[in-house]
Design a protein around this motif. Structure first.
Motif, mmCIF file in Angstrom:
data_model
loop_
_atom_site.group_PDB
_atom_site.id
_atom_site.type_symbol
_atom_site.label_atom_id
_atom_site.label_comp_id
_atom_site.label_asym_id
_atom_site.label_seq_id
_atom_site.Cartn_x
_atom_site.Cartn_y
_atom_site.Cartn_z
ATOM 1 N N GLY A 7 0.822 -1.217 0.000
ATOM 2 C CA GLY A 7 0.000 0.000 0.000
ATOM 3 C C GLY A 7 0.848 1.255 0.000
ATOM 4 N N PHE A 8 1.908 1.267 0.822
ATOM 5 C CA PHE A 8 2.800 2.425 0.840
ATOM 6 C C PHE A 8 3.551 2.578 -0.472
ATOM 7 C CE2 PHE A 8 2.591 2.435 5.582
ATOM 8 C CZ PHE A 8 2.191 3.759 5.708
ATOM 9 N N ALA A 9 3.934 1.481 -1.089
ATOM 10 C CA ALA A 9 4.633 1.544 -2.374
ATOM 11 C C ALA A 9 3.720 2.128 -3.454
ATOM 12 C CB ALA A 9 5.121 0.153 -2.780
ATOM 13 N N ILE A 10 2.486 1.679 -3.484
ATOM 14 C CA ILE A 10 1.524 2.202 -4.463
ATOM 15 C C ILE A 10 1.260 3.680 -4.211
ATOM 16 C CG2 ILE A 10 -0.877 2.070 -5.231
ATOM 17 C CD1 ILE A 10 -0.674 -0.973 -4.791
ATOM 18 N N GLY A 12 3.260 5.801 -2.818
ATOM 19 C CA GLY A 12 4.458 6.535 -3.209
ATOM 20 C C GLY A 12 4.525 6.757 -4.707
ATOM 21 N N ILE A 13 4.218 5.727 -5.471
ATOM 22 C CA ILE A 13 4.211 5.849 -6.929
ATOM 23 C C ILE A 13 3.158 6.865 -7.380
ATOM 24 C CG2 ILE A 13 3.692 4.609 -9.076
ATOM 25 C CD1 ILE A 13 4.993 2.131 -7.716
ATOM 26 N N LEU A 14 1.985 6.817 -6.762
ATOM 27 C CA LEU A 14 0.937 7.787 -7.101
ATOM 28 C C LEU A 14 1.349 9.207 -6.736
ATOM 29 C CD1 LEU A 14 -2.324 5.878 -6.101
ATOM 30 C CD2 LEU A 14 -1.529 6.439 -8.401
ATOM 31 N N MET A 15 2.057 9.372 -5.611
ATOM 32 C CA MET A 15 2.509 10.713 -5.207
ATOM 33 C C MET A 15 3.530 11.265 -6.212
ATOM 34 S SD MET A 15 0.990 11.780 -2.481
ATOM 35 C CE MET A 15 1.999 12.895 -1.574
ATOM 36 N N CYS A 17 3.762 10.456 -9.406
ATOM 37 C CA CYS A 17 2.998 10.794 -10.621
ATOM 38 C C CYS A 17 2.224 12.092 -10.427
ATOM 39 C CB CYS A 17 2.047 9.662 -10.984
ATOM 40 S SG CYS A 17 2.854 8.158 -11.516
ATOM 41 N N GLU A 18 1.607 12.250 -9.261
ATOM 42 C CA GLU A 18 0.831 13.450 -8.956
ATOM 43 C C GLU A 18 1.734 14.687 -8.996
ATOM 44 O OE1 GLU A 18 -2.353 15.873 -7.817
ATOM 45 O OE2 GLU A 18 -2.324 13.839 -8.567
ATOM 46 N N TYR A 19 2.912 14.587 -8.402
ATOM 47 C CA TYR A 19 3.844 15.716 -8.389
ATOM 48 C C TYR A 19 4.242 16.096 -9.815
ATOM 49 C CZ TYR A 19 7.985 18.512 -7.544
ATOM 50 O OH TYR A 19 8.916 19.517 -7.555
ATOM 51 N N TYR A 20 4.567 15.100 -10.620
ATOM 52 C CA TYR A 20 4.975 15.376 -11.996
ATOM 53 C C TYR A 20 3.838 16.026 -12.783
ATOM 54 C CZ TYR A 20 6.481 14.770 -16.771
ATOM 55 O OH TYR A 20 6.806 15.008 -18.075
ATOM 56 N N ILE A 21 2.648 15.480 -12.667
ATOM 57 C CA ILE A 21 1.507 16.015 -13.422
ATOM 58 C C ILE A 21 1.190 17.439 -12.995
ATOM 59 C CG2 ILE A 21 -0.978 15.772 -13.785
ATOM 60 C CD1 ILE A 21 -0.567 12.735 -13.683
ATOM 61 N N CYS A 22 1.198 17.706 -11.699
ATOM 62 C CA CYS A 22 0.819 19.029 -11.195
ATOM 63 C C CYS A 22 1.844 20.105 -11.527
ATOM 64 C CB CYS A 22 0.629 18.992 -9.686
ATOM 65 S SG CYS A 22 -0.844 18.135 -9.170
ATOM 66 N N THR A 23 3.121 19.756 -11.505
ATOM 67 C CA THR A 23 4.140 20.780 -11.692
ATOM 68 C C THR A 23 4.564 20.967 -13.140
ATOM 69 O OG1 THR A 23 5.888 19.167 -11.227
ATOM 70 C CG2 THR A 23 5.071 20.481 -9.383
ATOM 71 N N ARG A 24 4.187 20.082 -14.028
ATOM 72 C CA ARG A 24 4.663 20.171 -15.409
ATOM 73 C C ARG A 24 3.585 20.561 -16.420
ATOM 74 N NH1 ARG A 24 9.601 20.400 -13.807
ATOM 75 N NH2 ARG A 24 10.485 18.483 -13.057
ATOM 76 N N LEU A 29 -6.484 20.907 -14.373
ATOM 77 C CA LEU A 29 -7.387 19.769 -14.226
ATOM 78 C C LEU A 29 -6.665 18.432 -14.345
ATOM 79 C CD1 LEU A 29 -10.512 21.038 -16.177
ATOM 80 C CD2 LEU A 29 -10.126 21.013 -13.720
ATOM 81 N N TRP A 30 -5.551 18.391 -15.080
ATOM 82 C CA TRP A 30 -4.807 17.142 -15.212
ATOM 83 C C TRP A 30 -4.295 16.676 -13.859
ATOM 84 C CZ3 TRP A 30 -5.317 14.078 -19.064
ATOM 85 C CH2 TRP A 30 -5.573 14.568 -20.337
ATOM 86 N N GLY A 31 -3.877 17.608 -13.028
ATOM 87 C CA GLY A 31 -3.375 17.249 -11.705
ATOM 88 C C GLY A 31 -4.455 16.743 -10.770
ATOM 89 N N GLY A 32 -5.688 17.012 -11.089
ATOM 90 C CA GLY A 32 -6.790 16.588 -10.233
ATOM 91 C C GLY A 32 -7.306 15.196 -10.540
ATOM 92 N N ILE A 33 -6.772 14.561 -11.552
ATOM 93 C CA ILE A 33 -7.260 13.238 -11.934
ATOM 94 C C ILE A 33 -7.031 12.219 -10.824
ATOM 95 C CG2 ILE A 33 -6.887 11.303 -13.510
ATOM 96 C CD1 ILE A 33 -6.425 13.370 -15.715
ATOM 97 N N ILE A 34 -5.805 12.139 -10.321
ATOM 98 C CA ILE A 34 -5.487 11.135 -9.305
ATOM 99 C C ILE A 34 -6.252 11.383 -8.009
ATOM 100 C CG2 ILE A 34 -3.633 10.171 -7.874
ATOM 101 C CD1 ILE A 34 -1.785 10.515 -10.296
ATOM 102 N N PRO A 35 -6.278 12.630 -7.457
ATOM 103 C CA PRO A 35 -7.047 12.835 -6.230
ATOM 104 C C PRO A 35 -8.545 12.536 -6.382
ATOM 105 C CG PRO A 35 -5.578 14.673 -6.564
ATOM 106 C CD PRO A 35 -5.500 13.827 -7.790
ATOM 107 N N VAL A 36 -9.111 12.896 -7.522
ATOM 108 C CA VAL A 36 -10.543 12.639 -7.729
ATOM 109 C C VAL A 36 -10.802 11.137 -7.853
ATOM 110 C CG1 VAL A 36 -12.450 12.971 -9.343
ATOM 111 C CG2 VAL A 36 -11.051 14.908 -8.661
ATOM 112 N N LEU A 37 -9.916 10.424 -8.541
ATOM 113 C CA LEU A 37 -10.078 8.968 -8.639
ATOM 114 C C LEU A 37 -9.950 8.298 -7.264
ATOM 115 C CD1 LEU A 37 -8.161 8.103 -11.925
ATOM 116 C CD2 LEU A 37 -10.631 8.102 -11.539
#
Length: 95
Positions: A7-10, A12-15, A17-24, A29-37
């Motif tokens: 669970g922690f590994a998953i 971490g991977i999502l975090m 991805c979230e950081y990359y999507i939000c900052t790049r 709205l692209w950065g909101g995909i993971i939190p909304v899912l």
């Protein structure tokens, strides 16, 4: 114990991805995909009854959702800050 590590590994991977999507990416709205899912998944877990609706199960999922939505906000702030810095550099070169 193994489930917790997975669970922690998953997460971490999502975090990452979230950081990359939000900052790049330009569109916020692209950065909101993971939190909304994650929020939809959390609601689905409780509605279907796969996890009992108790404080010991609700609290960690609330914390998880809060962290991901907070990272979305922080990532957008970093993106705007980076964009502003680049604009300042461009204006300095023009002068």
């Amino acid at each position: 114990m193994f489930d917790l590590a997975v669970g922690f590994a998953i997460a971490g991977i999502l975090m990452i991805c979230e950081y990359y999507i939000c900052t790049r990416l330009k569109n916020p709205l692209w950065g909101g995909i993971i939190p909304v899912l994650i929020l939809i998944g959390t609601i689905w877990i409780f509605v279907t009854g796969k996890v009992p609706l108790e404080l010991k199960t609700v609290f960690p999922l609330i914390i998880c959702n809060s962290i991901f939505f907070g990272e979305w906000d922080n990532g957008r702030k970093k993106y705007l800050e980076r964009k502003k810095t680049e604009m300042d550099k461009m204006k300095a070169k023009d002068i």
